[in-house]
Design a protein around this motif. Sequence first.
Motif, PDB file in Angstrom:
ATOM      1  N   UNK A  33       0.804  -0.983  -0.078  1.00 26.66           N
ATOM      2  CA  UNK A  33      -0.001   0.146   0.101  1.00 26.66           C
ATOM      3  C   UNK A  33       0.815   1.397  -0.048  1.00 26.66           C
ATOM      4  N   UNK A  34       0.541   2.222  -0.955  1.00 23.47           N
ATOM      5  CA  UNK A  34       1.226   3.561  -0.975  1.00 23.47           C
ATOM      6  C   UNK A  34       0.639   4.750  -0.173  1.00 23.47           C
ATOM      7  N   UNK A  35       1.500   5.204   0.383  1.00 22.94           N
ATOM      8  CA  UNK A  35       1.020   6.590   1.386  1.00 22.94           C
ATOM      9  C   UNK A  35       0.059   7.656   0.638  1.00 22.94           C
ATOM     10  N   UNK A  36      -0.877   8.023   0.980  1.00 21.55           N
ATOM     11  CA  UNK A  36      -1.526   9.216   0.474  1.00 21.55           C
ATOM     12  C   UNK A  36      -1.902  10.011   1.514  1.00 21.55           C
ATOM     13  N   UNK A  37      -1.923  11.418   1.209  1.00 24.30           N
ATOM     14  CA  UNK A  37      -2.567  12.377   2.249  1.00 24.30           C
ATOM     15  C   UNK A  37      -3.526  13.345   1.235  1.00 24.30           C
ATOM     16  N   UNK A  38      -4.669  13.330   1.721  1.00 21.57           N
ATOM     17  CA  UNK A  38      -5.533  14.376   1.036  1.00 21.57           C
ATOM     18  C   UNK A  38      -5.726  15.471   1.912  1.00 21.57           C
ATOM     19  N   UNK A  88     -10.541  11.753  -4.770  1.00 27.04           N
ATOM     20  CA  UNK A  88      -8.930  11.921  -5.278  1.00 27.04           C
ATOM     21  C   UNK A  88      -8.928  10.983  -6.373  1.00 27.04           C
ATOM     22  N   UNK A 103      -2.560   3.636   1.297  1.00 26.01           N
ATOM     23  CA  UNK A 103      -2.881   3.795   2.748  1.00 26.01           C
ATOM     24  C   UNK A 103      -3.128   5.400   3.182  1.00 26.01           C
ATOM     25  N   UNK A 106      -4.719  10.130   8.788  1.00 26.01           N
ATOM     26  CA  UNK A 106      -4.790  11.406   9.034  1.00 26.01           C
ATOM     27  C   UNK A 106      -6.042  11.520  10.034  1.00 26.01           C
TER      28      UNK A 106
END
Lengths: 436, 436
Positions: A33-38, A88, A103, A106
């Motif tokens: 799983x790659x990190x994401x922040x929205x 997104x 993933x 937040x």
Amino acid sequence: MPISGFPEWLPSQRIIEQQVLDKIRSTFELYGYASLETRAVEPLDTLLSKGETSKEVYLLHRLQEEENAKREDQLGLHFDLTVPFARFVVENNGKLQFPFKRYQIQKVWRGERPQEGRYREFLQADIDVVNRDTLPFHFDTEMPLVIGDVFRSLPIPEATILVNNRKVCEGFYRGLGLADTAQVLRTVDKLDKIGPEKVAAALVETAGATDAQAAACLALAEISTTDGSFADRVRALGVTDPLLDEGLAELLQVVETANEHAPGLVRAELKIARGLDYYTGTVYETMLKGYERFGSITSGGRYDNLASVGNTRFPGVGISIGVSRLLGLLFGQDALTVSRSVPTCVVVALASDDRRVECDRIASALRRRGIATEVAPTAAKFGKQIQYADRRGIPYVWFPGEPDTVKDIRSGEQVEADAATWAPPAADLHPNVSAR
Amino acid sequence: MPISGFPEWLPSQRIIEQQVLDKIRSTFELYGYASLETRAVEPLDTLLSKGETSKEVYLLHRLQEEENAKREDQLGLHFDLTVPFARFVVENNGKLQFPFKRYQIQKVWRGERPQEGRYREFLQADIDVVNRDTLPFHFDTEMPLVIGDVFRSLPIPEATILVNNRKVCEGFYRGLGLADTAQVLRTVDKLDKIGPEKVAAALVETAGATDAQAAACLALAEISTTDGSFADRVRALGVTDPLLDEGLAELLQVVETANEHAPGLVRAELKIARGLDYYTGTVYETMLKGYERFGSITSGGRYDNLASVGNTRFPGVGISIGVSRLLGLLFGQDALTVSRSVPTCVVVALASDDRRVECDRIASALRRRGIATEVAPTAAKFGKQIQYADRRGIPYVWFPGEPDTVKDIRSGEQVEADAATWAPPAADLHPNVSAR
């Protein structure tokens, strides 16, 4: 002043939280799983488009802005990470590789009434997989494995992942002859709150069920097994429907994959439905042993219709760990402890102010090799400097001299040491979190 | 739709951001700073009490709440991490060990007009030290060392930390005979924006300066040295004042400690003042080589009067890295690159659906030893599975067989391998970030 519903952890608790987050992150990444922040904000229309109750949204406006912004310009804080993720994906679908495994860890905000383990600002840790057009079912079987690996890496009570499949319920209700399956689902979902008798009465009253149909719905909801035997028990109720068969096959695959990975990790619990409207198949919850009365600490499921662009759908499946909820409950029971309240492993004792440069050099040499080091803030008797370390749980005090020595203040053992080569045992390098 | 001022990074950029944050965190911890997170919201009165302009605050209200909450109940999003930290220290001072060294890496929000590298939602990484009553000056000398270590651990252009001391400026202005030192400071702070002639005119007009006094203020602001020679250049201007002497001695200590640690790291730049009112001594900024036109990427200073409880003061010193600002500028110039867009190191190829269990076992074995692994999402020809890895930059594809083999898809080299023992070179374990 503290603000109700907006928790803040003290430094020792924060170290525990960080280590929990580190384990969550590394486990998520081990599965690819790659990190994401929205962004924290979404347009109000996006927030309200997924069937969520509107009263929990926090809206934003600038202190000096003109009154009465148009509704489409209004921004609100996100109340979960799934809705922003779906937005997104739609917005960036041309730039992403599918299936897209991400993933997201937040804070989210909900204007609800605070209670134990329920906050207005809280941290969630989500994984989701989405694909273009169709998403292979085996991703539904992966969610419990990831969550199981996370929980088994933490010093917390045993966690059981409860799984169900909405196709089982809906197919069963349909096969029984009940047309308004959504209403039946909503009613059965109240089982833990209002009890079986009131659920049966409500099914008769609001979903047009006969007493026998209501009894069958309750019999289905009672089924709870840790192996594949739930399927036989459902079939023994004598209801048939193609959607029911599909749901049972899917649920069986989740349970069997989990049992192959870690026996006892999941339980097929046919009464769980999850409140959210957008789930279309598998649903997940998690119970923590000894904390069952506080409810689930993870939630998630399969959603086939949350995101689309024109005719292209982006079906997904995901699960969310309620990190603040989990930690709030454990902190509330004082269930976790940490060996120190600072990252520091070594304090360099300062005999007099004119020796600070020498002490700084020792600290630099230790830091270069990854050993967190502070120089004592003021020159003082060595007893006071040991106290400085002791109050924070720092294990070592370094005494510059000819030769230098280092003292383990827990055992009192003091040995000659060279800042260019000395290292603590690996277990002392970072604070240690454990169950109390 | 994107919202202006609320940046979101794509997965590859997010991996870069994570590695930058990991370096920042580990460097902060090596110096003994403990992590802290404060809630995102503060009462409006707290936000407006520190001399900040009010127009930039985002207020919160619940969608369904009653209108016209009283001002003391109004909550706003924090616009920096220093004001919340000061509030936290005051609120929890009985539970903290002093001197208290903390770091805080969080989003902040400002309702300002967005521009390149300036956002409405952005990430900051702060360190601060506070103490009860008095704070030893040597902590002012530590800030540039920590920031220097952070920047030297990143694949970014050379960073120069600019330092000054408000006591130098105020003492100098006072020694010169100018009483309203705050007004002089505010005027000189506009030097880069409006130029020396307009500053001189404004000093005469608004601060009651003679032409000679205005010229002396400008002469002071021109001084810029990487060593301790600034002190002689100030003294050559012929102004004397006890506060000036104190400021020069402090600034000298900052410059000398930094030069001992890393020559060229700091520059005494006597024109910088920082806009914020609460600084009382040392002030810091940082310029990134090639990005000077975008302004400073760190800011901070000594604040002796920000927090107090009754008669007890909590003086502090701190510095803040503008992480979103830094990354936004570097991404804008396409200055950084990463070897892959996912954490995954190995993809296990799936020849046919009935072999998924076997593939899952291989993946589990690799994950147990810390190697991020995915099983191919669908059974397909091996060429397609290599393409799956290649598009994401994943370096290895694993082929189950008798024996298993693993292929480095960059070199094409394929070797026999056992999932219980095989490991990639350390450099391939995680994505690699580098300057482009």
